[in-house]
Design an enzyme around this catalytic site. Structure first.
Site, PDB file in Angstrom:
ATOM      1  CB  SER A 206      -0.928   0.030   1.198  1.00 35.87           C
ATOM      2  OG  SER A 206      -1.501   1.456   1.347  1.00 35.87           O
ATOM      3  CG  ASP A 208      -2.634   5.215   0.793  1.00 40.07           C
ATOM      4  OD1 ASP A 208      -2.153   6.146   0.080  1.00 40.07           O
ATOM      5  OD2 ASP A 208      -4.088   5.165   0.790  1.00 40.07           O
ATOM      6  CG  MET A 250      -2.832   8.987  -3.938  1.00 36.57           C
ATOM      7  SD  MET A 250      -2.755   7.384  -4.615  1.00 36.57           S
ATOM      8  CE  MET A 250      -3.647   7.983  -6.430  1.00 36.57           C
ATOM      9  NE  ARG A 334      -0.621  29.206 -11.836  1.00 38.18           N
ATOM     10  CZ  ARG A 334      -0.752  30.545 -11.687  1.00 38.18           C
ATOM     11  NH1 ARG A 334      -1.284  30.974 -10.639  1.00 38.18           N
ATOM     12  NH2 ARG A 334      -0.465  31.565 -12.870  1.00 38.18           N
ATOM     13  CG  ASN A 572      25.435   2.044   6.042  1.00 36.27           C
ATOM     14  OD1 ASN A 572      25.226   2.804   7.140  1.00 36.27           O
ATOM     15  ND2 ASN A 572      24.901   0.844   6.227  1.00 36.27           N
ATOM     16  CG  ASN A 573      32.624   3.545   6.562  1.00 38.69           C
ATOM     17  OD1 ASN A 573      31.907   4.612   6.539  1.00 38.69           O
ATOM     18  ND2 ASN A 573      33.776   3.304   6.276  1.00 38.69           N
ATOM     19  NE  ARG A 607      27.688  -7.545 -24.382  1.00 43.69           N
ATOM     20  CZ  ARG A 607      27.595  -6.423 -25.362  1.00 43.69           C
ATOM     21  NH1 ARG A 607      27.150  -5.665 -25.473  1.00 43.69           N
ATOM     22  NH2 ARG A 607      28.200  -7.026 -26.616  1.00 43.69           N
ATOM     23  NE  ARG A 696      30.843  -4.788 -24.506  1.00 37.34           N
ATOM     24  CZ  ARG A 696      31.056  -5.736 -25.236  1.00 37.34           C
ATOM     25  NH1 ARG A 696      31.715  -6.782 -24.637  1.00 37.34           N
ATOM     26  NH2 ARG A 696      30.828  -5.781 -26.414  1.00 37.34           N
TER      27      ARG A 696
END
Length: 827
Positions: A206, A208, A250, A334, A572-573, A607, A696
């Site tokens: 969901s 929401d 939403m 707006r 993240n160390n 590949r 590659r």
């Protein structure tokens, strides 16, 4: 989540970790966190049950129901592949419950290859429908007959609370339905006996995020990505014309999307159904917008949930707010209603990993279930996968709606859970525009250290504004510790950080230089500028710099001030935190690139692409990108690999090329191995794959540090910055003696980090034992236990799952409290 949980898995066989070992190189199969009590993918040498046999003779059906959400396909893929891994048959149910009722070709046997290339697709590939037939007993009777004929007694439902409630009702009625089917002659007595019990597990899909009991539902993070992209685009045009924009997102009954969007873009006002504005809100809104313009802002942004209401439960609409602002203030205004664009698009890395983890846990929950086990929902709490009683979660979700209808709005916010409460508290704090008249005469300096990353500016902005709200003077230090030594320090104001939330990089400037060589100059400038506290935002260098400052306290009394390190690095160390600001943005950058590369590989066929990611010696990015992009392998330093392991990977890819999936994706962390470099891997795969596939190579480089921050990094940075200033404020009160600040205790210099389910302050000194200083990584890393999922989903058979640790069913009622006599009672 960003959002956003013990031993690692090897390439061929699993070796147990050395007890109490902290050296990642001491065992051939790496290190990893000590096994904790949470039911995650833990591994050991001799499991009590072999999960590769748990599903033999069992059948599982998976369906998606209700509204679609990005990340559902990742969950479906995980259920299919882990189900097959356990030996079970897995069936797709197309078109949700309608397919279950109609049967026939709507229920098809799934294969390993049938879920290939699903990860990056939005929506749900197997279709979803809102089914009225299943709400009738005759519809459920037909559905039961279709399942019995196929021998399916395990059902995995991915949907919202309505879909999950229907599944529980189906399970409750199952025995009666079998009796009726037998009487009508539609099934035999033997068939009824073989299908005597139906197991149900739910996953919440969901956008929401309106289901109580989980921090994030599948699809929420991706929806936030879509919304944030639109807000960023609108902000640029609003600034050009000095306009006010109202954006409706939403959330008919839940304001999560609106609330997190408001935090992520620094909105001036947010309307959510759980907490309507106070009486006379129209006047307060106009005052706030006017005050922002007077501060020099060229635009105003208002976020409104589609279910927004006032205290009398009358709807508040976009047009209503637009008319108010344009007529009363005369601002050019707006309104934009985002609509279903929020449901579409490619799922974020977080949603792919969340869906994959939930899918794995759902299969294990089904296969471990007994007739006495209540139907459960697989949920996320912090970075931990947990199982919760399905109907308890549904009940609390309904209690939220009831609390709102009865005007008990504080209860509604509390029932939403801790994550929602923290977001709401942070928003309320940052919504205060007017600083207090009485100043604290406290100076707090903010400094960025190490490599730049997305989200740093969000943390700085939050820290500056919360500090000003507390009455402090905030000081900006340019160019890291060098700037602190050279006196590049100046006051920073509320308006100066306007718009910083969505900006990547480091606006303060940052360098890797540590304070050691200039410690005397730094101490002199701390005294000169009368700095009472220091907030250090950065990566491993920030952590090391904090430790050097603490050590120097013995010689320099000026350094005896409260300090806090906020982890911010793509790698993240940083010890003391499961997540760092910036890692989610880098992960999404890698994932998007891998999607494009896989698309290219799918077109050319046969590949294999070898991708090098950042991270230093920390394999977080390579591992999580491997999960989110569906890689065949991810080489990291923490999990040593030898030439035989590489050979087995090549053999795996050669066999893969014989299937319909004629492509390969290999990730390598940049410091995974000194000898087996990315170039070496490319040469090896090219040579060994000759005649079968070609190769590659791509080195992603510094593009991983750039870009605009993801919603997770914006929100995470905002919360970390806010919390750090509040902690510093309290610590300064504790350390104030005889007219001066003196802080020299270990707990006066901390790392603020996320640990499992909470943001915690941990003394810098206490983290030294869990730090591998040579390789700049923590010795214990929670994500290592997710690596086996990567290998299982890539179809490596020699992976053993430890099923000796089963998650205890947690009770959501105990976490949120219960309703009695119209009051929410916290337990």
């Amino acid at each position: 989540m960003h959002a956003s949980d013990s031993c690692p898995q090897g390439w061929t066989d699993i070796q147990p970790p050395v007890p109490n070992s902290h050296n990642p190189r001491q065992t051939r199969r790496g290190t990893g966190a000590s096994r904790n009590s949470s039911r995650n993918m833990a591994y050991r040498e001799t499991p009590t049950k072999d999960p590769r046999k748990m599903g033999i003779g069992r059948s599982i059906a998976v369906l998606t129901s209700g509204g679609d959400a990005q990340g559902m396909n990742a969950a479906v893929r995980a259920v299919v592949r882990v189900g097959i891994y356990t030996g079970a048959k897995v069936y797709f149910v197309h078109e949700g419950y309608q397919g279950l009722v109609d049967g026939g070709d709507n229920i098809k046997l799934a294969t390993w290859e049938s879920v290939s290339m699903m990860l990056q697709l939005g929506g749900t590939v197997i279709g979803s429908a809102r089914c009225m037939d299943f709400k009738q007993r005759w519809g459920r009777l037909k559905a039961a007959g279709n399942l019995v004929k196929l021998g399916i007694t395990n059902l995995c439902v991915i949907g919202g609370d309505g879909s999950l409630t229907g599944a529980d009702q189906f399970r409750t009625e199952w025995s009666e339905l079998l009796v009726d089917l037998t009487k009508e002659g539609k099934i035999t007595a033997d068939e009824a006996k073989l299908s005597s019990h139906l197991n149900i597990v739910g996953m919440v899909g969901s956008i929401d995020n309106d289901f109580c009991g989980t921090d994030m539902t599948i699809g929420t993070d991706s929806a936030l990505h879509r919304i944030t992209e639109v807000v960023d685009a609108i902000t640029t045009t609003a600034q050009s014309h000095q306009r006010t924009f109202i954006l409706e997102v939403m959330g008919r009954h839940c304001g999560y999307l609106a609330l997190v969007t408001a935090l992520s873009c620094g909105a001036d006002w947010v309307f959510i159904p759980e907490m309507p504005p106070e009486e006379n809100w129209e006047e307060h809104l106009c005052k706030r917008l006017t005050a922002q313009r007077e501060r020099g802002s060229r635009l105003n942004v208002i976020i409104l949930a589609e279910g927004a209401q006032d205290r009398n439960q009358k709807p508040i609409t976009c047009d209503q707010v637009k008319d108010l602002v344009s007529k009363k203030l005369g601002f050019d205004t707006r309104a934009t209603i985002l609509g279903h664009v929020q449901r579409g698009g490619t799922p974020s890395a977080f949603d792919r990993i969340l869906g994959s983890r939930m899918g794995v846990e759902a299969v294990m929950a089904l296969l471990e279930a007994t007739p006495e086990t209540p139907a459960c929902v697989v949920s996320l709490s912090g970075n931990m996968a947990v199982r919760l009683p399905l109907m308890e979660c549904v009940q609390v979700t309904k209690d939220v709606t009831k609390a709102m209808s009865e005007g008990r709005f504080e209860d509604a916010v509390n029932l939403r859970g801790r994550s929602f409460q923290h977001n709401w508290d942070t928003y309320k704090m940052l919504a205060h525009v007017n600083p207090p008249a009485v100043k604290s005469h406290i100076n707090i300096a903010i400094i960025n250290v190490g490599a730049p990353c997305a989200g740093m500016n969000a943390a700085v902005r939050a820290a500056v504004r919360v500090g000003i709200i507390q009455g402090h003077q905030m000081l900006a230090v340019q160019d890291g510790f060098d700037g602190l030594a050279n006196g590049q320090i100046e006051p920073i104001t509320w308006s100066q950080v306007s718009g910083w939330t969505g900006q990547g990089g480091s606006n303060l400037g940052t360098k890797r230089q540590l304070p050691g060589p200039n410690i005397e100059e730094i101490s002199l400038n701390i005294a000169k500028f009368n700095i009472h506290s220091l907030i250090i935002i950065g990566g491993f260098e920030a952590y090391l710099g904090g430790l050097e400052l603490v050590t120097a306290r013995e010689k320099y009394e000026e350094l005896c001030i409260p300090m806090v390190v906020i982890p911010a690095t793509v790698s993240n160390n940083v010890p003391g935190s499961d997540f760092s600001i910036g890692a989610d943005t880098a992960l999404n950058t890698i994932t998007t690139t891998c999607d494009r590369i896989k698309q290219s590989a799918a077109g050319t066929k046969r590949r294999v692409f070898i991708i090098e990611t950042m991270g230093g010696y920390c394999g977080y990015l390579a591992t999580m990108a491997g999960l989110s992009s569906g890689a065949d392998a991810a080489y990291i330093y923490e999990e040593p690999f030898l030439i035989r392991d590489l050979e087995l990977n090549v053999e795996h890819l050669i066999s893969k090329m014989k299937t319909s999936v004629k492509r390969g994706l290999i990730l390598r962390n940049n410091n995974a191995n000194d000898n087996y470099t990315t170039q070496f891997l490319y040469n090896l795969y090219s040579e060994e794959g000759k005649g079968t596939f070609d190769c590659r190579m791509n080195i992603l480089g510094h593009m991983q540090q750039g870009g605009t921050p993801t919603p997770f990094d914006r929100n995470f940075g905002t919360k970390m910055g806010s919390k750090s200033v509040l902690w510093v404020t309290e610590k300064l009160k504790e350390c104030y003696r005889h007219g001066r600040i003196f802080a020299n205790t270990p707990d006066s210099a901390c790392v603020l980090g996320m640990r499992k389910r909470s943001l915690l302050f941990q003394p810098l000194a206490s983290l030294k034992d869990d730090t591998d200083f040579e390789h700049r990584i923590p010795k214990t890393q929670w994500w290592m236990r997710l690596r086996p999922i990567l290998k299982i989903l890539a179809k490596y058979d020699a992976i053993e799952m430890d099923t000796s640790e089963v998650a205890a069913m947690e009770h959501i009622i105990k976490k949120t409290g219960e309703i009695k006599g119209g009051k929410l009672l916290q337990k």
